[in-house]
Design a protein around this motif. Structure first.
Motif, PDB file in Angstrom:
ATOM      1  N   THR A 122       0.846  -1.194   0.000  1.00 14.06           N
ATOM      2  CA  THR A 122       0.000   0.000   0.000  1.00 14.06           C
ATOM      3  C   THR A 122       0.881   1.243   0.000  1.00 14.06           C
ATOM      4  O   THR A 122       0.647   2.208  -0.734  1.00 14.06           O
ATOM      5  N   VAL A 144      -4.397  11.202   0.801  1.00 12.37           N
ATOM      6  CA  VAL A 144      -5.287  10.131   1.257  1.00 12.37           C
ATOM      7  C   VAL A 144      -4.475   8.861   1.525  1.00 12.37           C
ATOM      8  O   VAL A 144      -4.643   8.199   2.565  1.00 12.37           O
ATOM      9  N   ALA A 156      -3.802   6.701   5.176  1.00  8.22           N
ATOM     10  CA  ALA A 156      -4.086   5.259   5.268  1.00  8.22           C
ATOM     11  C   ALA A 156      -2.834   4.497   5.698  1.00  8.22           C
ATOM     12  O   ALA A 156      -2.878   3.621   6.579  1.00  8.22           O
ATOM     13  N   MET A 184      -2.093   2.188   9.074  1.00  2.66           N
ATOM     14  CA  MET A 184      -1.672   0.785   8.954  1.00  2.66           C
ATOM     15  C   MET A 184      -0.332   0.543   9.629  1.00  2.66           C
ATOM     16  O   MET A 184      -0.118  -0.496  10.273  1.00  2.66           O
ATOM     17  N   ALA A 185       0.588   1.486   9.496  1.00  3.30           N
ATOM     18  CA  ALA A 185       1.922   1.310  10.069  1.00  3.30           C
ATOM     19  C   ALA A 185       1.866   1.326  11.601  1.00  3.30           C
ATOM     20  O   ALA A 185       2.579   0.574  12.271  1.00  3.30           O
ATOM     21  N   ASP A 239      -0.645   0.260  13.450  1.00  5.55           N
ATOM     22  CA  ASP A 239      -1.159  -1.051  13.870  1.00  5.55           C
ATOM     23  C   ASP A 239      -0.154  -2.160  13.613  1.00  5.55           C
ATOM     24  O   ASP A 239      -0.092  -3.137  14.361  1.00  5.55           O
ATOM     25  N   THR A 240       0.620  -2.011  12.561  1.00  3.53           N
ATOM     26  CA  THR A 240       1.651  -3.015  12.273  1.00  3.53           C
ATOM     27  C   THR A 240       2.657  -3.074  13.419  1.00  3.53           C
ATOM     28  O   THR A 240       3.044  -4.167  13.871  1.00  3.53           O
ATOM     29  N   LEU A 270       1.495  -4.954  16.359  1.00  2.00           N
ATOM     30  CA  LEU A 270       1.541  -6.412  16.175  1.00  2.00           C
ATOM     31  C   LEU A 270       2.972  -6.944  16.111  1.00  2.00           C
ATOM     32  O   LEU A 270       3.230  -8.114  16.386  1.00  2.00           O
ATOM     33  N   TYR A 306      -0.550  -0.184 -14.631  1.00  2.00           N
ATOM     34  CA  TYR A 306      -1.734  -0.072 -13.794  1.00  2.00           C
ATOM     35  C   TYR A 306      -2.604   1.050 -14.316  1.00  2.00           C
ATOM     36  O   TYR A 306      -2.099   2.103 -14.688  1.00  2.00           O
ATOM     37  N   VAL A 310      -9.973   2.215   0.012  1.00  2.00           N
ATOM     38  CA  VAL A 310      -9.498   3.594  -0.065  1.00  2.00           C
ATOM     39  C   VAL A 310      -9.066   3.828  -1.512  1.00  2.00           C
ATOM     40  O   VAL A 310      -8.502   2.919  -2.136  1.00  2.00           O
ATOM     41  N   TRP A 341      -8.221   0.990  -4.310  1.00  2.00           N
ATOM     42  CA  TRP A 341      -7.514  -0.208  -3.840  1.00  2.00           C
ATOM     43  C   TRP A 341      -8.468  -1.346  -3.508  1.00  2.00           C
ATOM     44  O   TRP A 341      -8.589  -1.737  -2.333  1.00  2.00           O
ATOM     45  N   HIS A 384      -7.378  -3.501   0.365  1.00  2.00           N
ATOM     46  CA  HIS A 384      -6.314  -3.108   1.291  1.00  2.00           C
ATOM     47  C   HIS A 384      -6.962  -2.610   2.578  1.00  2.00           C
ATOM     48  O   HIS A 384      -6.562  -1.585   3.125  1.00  2.00           O
ATOM     49  N   SER A 385      -7.972  -3.337   3.059  1.00  6.47           N
ATOM     50  CA  SER A 385      -8.679  -2.911   4.276  1.00  6.47           C
ATOM     51  C   SER A 385      -7.677  -2.813   5.427  1.00  6.47           C
ATOM     52  O   SER A 385      -6.814  -3.677   5.612  1.00  6.47           O
ATOM     53  N   ALA A 386      -7.805  -1.751   6.230  1.00  9.82           N
ATOM     54  CA  ALA A 386      -6.709  -1.283   7.078  1.00  9.82           C
ATOM     55  C   ALA A 386      -6.205  -2.287   8.112  1.00  9.82           C
ATOM     56  O   ALA A 386      -4.996  -2.463   8.280  1.00  9.82           O
ATOM     57  N   LYS A 387      -7.098  -2.925   8.828  1.00  7.23           N
ATOM     58  CA  LYS A 387      -6.663  -3.786   9.927  1.00  7.23           C
ATOM     59  C   LYS A 387      -6.116  -5.118   9.395  1.00  7.23           C
ATOM     60  O   LYS A 387      -5.137  -5.649   9.930  1.00  7.23           O
ATOM     61  N   VAL A 430      -4.619  -5.458   6.564  1.00  5.86           N
ATOM     62  CA  VAL A 430      -3.295  -5.124   6.033  1.00  5.86           C
ATOM     63  C   VAL A 430      -2.253  -5.091   7.157  1.00  5.86           C
ATOM     64  O   VAL A 430      -1.127  -5.558   6.981  1.00  5.86           O
ATOM     65  N   ALA A 431      -2.646  -4.561   8.323  1.00  9.04           N
ATOM     66  CA  ALA A 431      -1.686  -4.500   9.434  1.00  9.04           C
ATOM     67  C   ALA A 431      -1.184  -5.900   9.800  1.00  9.04           C
ATOM     68  O   ALA A 431       0.019  -6.096  10.020  1.00  9.04           O
TER      69      ALA A 431
END
Lengths: 235, 235, 235, 235
Positions: free
Chosen positions: C117, C188, C192, C196-197, C199-200, C203, C229, D24, D27, D97-100, D102-103
């Motif tokens: 992403t 945008v 996003a 994501m980063a 939450d990454t 984890l 693309y 988003v 994607w 590429h749903s956010a959670k 993807v994490a």
């Protein structure tokens, strides 16, 4: 209240929990009770919310569990029925898989009362049930889910409206109230409180519960004989 | 401004805080003041937002606290009244249980200024009040809530608009401003800043406050005699 | 493109960043450039989004910085101007205080590329600027903000579109692109990716960056001579 | 189902994943299969969702991969094709590429089954693929992405509908189902489950998986010969 009015109230409740963001796909159901008529009205099983009309709500006999009409009631009906049978104060039940409350249920942690938002609705922590045994899961699972909730609620005393919600371990939240509208309010409050408590722990991992005097103050200014919140209060 | 215009402004403010996502159920209220007329206008208690019209806003006498009309004012009115009486700069007050600000209030941590978003609205950390004592909770609780806020604000100096918000410990945010519209802006900014600060700490647990020069720069380019932000600025 | 068309494109961009949830209150602005006409078009300062029409967009002389018309341009105009002057590839700039990107800016951490992403839009980590000095803050602050961004971008090479965004330390994100529409897309994408980063890392606290071959693959299938693309690609 | 009906179903699926907040910018893409006609229908590449009509959906030959019409199919088409060719149970595929989700993919952690929300859709943890090698990335990348997914799915057995989703390492989620509508449901469920699991770990870092008996109960009451959830169930 006529059966038609109750069906409309239950239909409306099932829409509000969607609009409030508590429901993903069809993961939620609300029911309302008319004890005089001996009937519980609940959402049908697995039907998309947009396709429902008030007439689609299913009336279930409070005693026998039998239902009328062509649509099958929610598969969670036995849980609703058990709660309503066990606690005469309950007039409506709401079950959702709202995200933050589910997280607490999955972690098997009760939600402590960290503030007045919680205290306004729940007169104590929101408890977690014990896990169901293998036997309970295999036989009459949805009924047994009601049994473990009722068992846990009774540990807090006979009044199910004191803390009108519980988390089923590894599953998710059930909330209830004197009416289906109040059950919806409690389900909404529960999800808000679950989110706030998660963030509170991120800011203070060892956060203690709200002062008991303040907890009582907030719960009792909204509930009971001395209530002075809202337009109908006596105080 | 006529009473009718003030009621409309306060009604509008109560709608904006809902649309901005600060309010769950009926957990929020906004008020505006007309000091010439000696009146504070506030939302009625416990009424659903959708059912409100401008005429339903309740006018309360600034001195006596008495109200006119059939609807009872918000149960938080004594808190609003105290803030308005104590600080002549305040023209409007907003109280919500917005989720991220509540988390800081429950954790009893002030919100540090970590960036210019904060600095644009608050000229210092957003403070937390002390806890109320048992006596204060039992007697005139909502008034005492105003007292502990005012007490905390005064520790930062006489100008309540310097940091136009505070977190009541174990409860949630109050924000204010020269008008009810500015109070709403500050309530919205507070929630945004509370969310950003939470995530900032997740990324850097020991994050220090924004450089003081930059903090001053941002606050002062929006506020005070040298302001040059917006269409009405002098600078 | 006529000035009128550019104003409409910039107005539209300023609406899209609001609809995409990047903007709270009036904290955001988008600009577009017509290098032939020597003009940068930008949102006026501190006006509510709902009240804006395309004609309200302010045209600023690319060389002198002077503006026409009754409305004052965004107070961040000198930052936009500097970026556009420094990098001939830039046709549009977007500044917001989007919540997750601000958190990284406040924590002064660059956003690593943890996945495709990110790689689709940014050919490397999203960098953080150094802090401004006291002198830079006091004198021509908004211009100096552009200077520290440009300084940081140049450390990654001459092509500002390789990583079309940066985080200003203690402040927030700026994004850009070959057009104002692409600048919006990058703003945008940045928010996003910032979410994501975060939450990454929750984890996997020690998560390493995406494999370089995969990073190149994703960036280059969307950008440059071999892109395949979208409908306009050559590949 | 006619080609026209399939195009409408796929178009609708591509709208639902946007409305559900999984997408988003551009994607995301959904496809549906008609095995009788030997065709896979998929979203065109890089077109804004608002501009799409059912007729814009691109029909691709299931065997050759050739497409008809003026619009180029999604660049992820080879991934969809491979999954559909490998697993005869699959009637639709959704990539977002749903956010959670993807994490989790970026952290290269499989999503454990922590509760019944997960169990209702996935009969086991949602797995993560291995990383692609440099050779696989450079040559037929999108096809190879399908290969590593299929490889990972087969480790769980021959039935791809048992756990109808996987996370591509460093990239994001793919979900599938017997129809494109079911694939969408699984994509929505996956994102919800990913979010809940993240918060569950924040509350209990060492949380164990759901009891196997309960996991089976929930999956099997919705799927297979003994299902009794919904209106079409036999049970």
């Amino acid at each position: 209240m006529s059966l038609s009015d109750l069906k409309r109230a239950v239909w409306q409740a099932n829409r509000v929990i969607v609009d409030a963001g508590l429901v993903v796909l069809t993961w939620g159901n609300a029911s309302g009770v008319d004890r005089g008529a001996g009937v519980l009205v609940i959402k049908p099983s697995g039907v998309a919310y947009d396709d429902l009309s008030p007439d689609d709500m299913v009336a279930v006999d409070l005693e026998t569990g039998d239902h009328e009409g062509p649509l099958r009631p929610s598969s969670d009906t036995p849980t609703h029925l058990h709660l309503v049978r066990e606690f005469p104060q309950i007039g409506g039940v709401v079950h959702t898989h709202s995200a933050k409350a589910v997280a607490w249920a999955q972690a098997e942690r009760e939600i402590p009362c960290f503030g007045t938002t919680h205290a306004d609705h729940f007169h104590g922590p929101v408890p977690v049930t014990r896990r169901l045994t293998g036997v309970e899961i295999r036989d009459a699972y949805e009924h047994r889910t009601g049994v473990v909730i009722a068992e846990r609620v009774r540990q807090g005393g006979p009044d199910a409206l004191k803390v009108p919600a519980a988390l089923v371990a590894g599953h998710g939240p059930f909330a209830w109230g004197a009416t289906v509208e109040k059950a919806v309010d409690n389900a909404v409050a529960l999800e808000a409180v679950a989110a706030m408590a998660l963030d509170t722990l991120a800011l203070r991992a060892d956060c203690g519960p709200l002062d008991r005097t303040l907890h009582d103050k907030h719960f009792l200014r909204k509930h009971g004989p001395g209530a002075y919140y809202g337009q109908d209060a006596d105080g």
